[in-house]
Enzyme design. Sequence first.
Site, short mmCIF file in Angstrom:
data_model
loop_
_atom_site.label_atom_id
_atom_site.label_comp_id
_atom_site.label_asym_id
_atom_site.label_seq_id
_atom_site.Cartn_x
_atom_site.Cartn_y
_atom_site.Cartn_z
N LYS A 193 2.00 11.35 1.43
CA LYS A 193 3.30 10.74 1.21
C LYS A 193 3.61 10.70 -0.28
O LYS A 193 2.81 10.22 -1.08
CB LYS A 193 3.38 9.33 1.81
CG LYS A 193 4.76 8.66 1.62
CD LYS A 193 4.84 7.34 2.37
CE LYS A 193 6.18 6.64 2.10
NZ LYS A 193 6.30 5.36 2.86
N LYS B 196 -0.92 8.16 -0.14
CA LYS B 196 0.40 8.09 -0.77
C LYS B 196 0.25 7.93 -2.28
O LYS B 196 -0.65 7.24 -2.75
CB LYS B 196 1.18 6.92 -0.18
CG LYS B 196 2.55 6.66 -0.81
CD LYS B 196 3.21 5.44 -0.17
CE LYS B 196 4.50 5.05 -0.88
NZ LYS B 196 5.11 3.83 -0.30
N ASP C 106 1.55 0.43 4.68
CA ASP C 106 1.48 1.13 3.39
C ASP C 106 0.79 0.19 2.41
O ASP C 106 1.42 -0.68 1.82
CB ASP C 106 2.88 1.51 2.89
CG ASP C 106 3.39 2.80 3.49
OD1 ASP C 106 2.94 3.15 4.60
OD2 ASP C 106 4.26 3.45 2.87
#
Length: 220
Positions: free
Chosen positions: A183, A150, A91
């Site tokens: 996300k 995300k 991430d």
Amino acid sequence: MKKELNQYIDHTKIGKDVKREDIIKVCSEAKEYNFRGVCVNPKWVKLAKKELKDTNIKVVVLIDDPIGDSDHKKRIELCKKAIMDGADDLDVVVNISDVKHEKWDKVLKDLKAICKIGDTKVIIGSGYLTDEEIAKVSQIVKEAGAFCVKTATGKDPLENREMAEKARHLKIMRKNAPGLEIKASGNIRTRENVEEMIKAGADIVGTSSGVKIMKNYGKK
């Protein structure tokens, strides 16, 4: 819903004060509720991998928090080490300063190199961005080869925005990065919050409140 609520959740334990016993606890919770993943800082990847052995729960590592401003070489080193230590998902925070200054070629080059290292979600820091910037960087994330875009980390201004604003960001991301997973993250703390994010298009939801959410929902 396309899948059970628990399978949307990356159970998150991030922070400078996190201790070994905290990581062991969140991994145990993840196994109890069968969450999608456990998200940790780089120093805890090996321990999380050990604790989640023989499960399908992913070890997710947050890279270059909060604004992605490490130099490219350092970012590459962090990602490579995380994969070597056992991370399943990277991430990675985009360089938000480069995005704000419209250094699109630099952003794309950086992300392309990172995405070659391992399965990558790119955190775009949507709370810092205009709608036009969210759209543009989402397109770049797709071009770079990430599997997911995300919204934010916990320190992002998005954390303090209304759920409707977070949902709106997800819709922009979905429109501009078709085919990628999305996300949602940033102060998502209730079952209702999670369900609103899923309705807006989230495939994954990052939260530190996974246990509370599931206790209110039922384990299965």
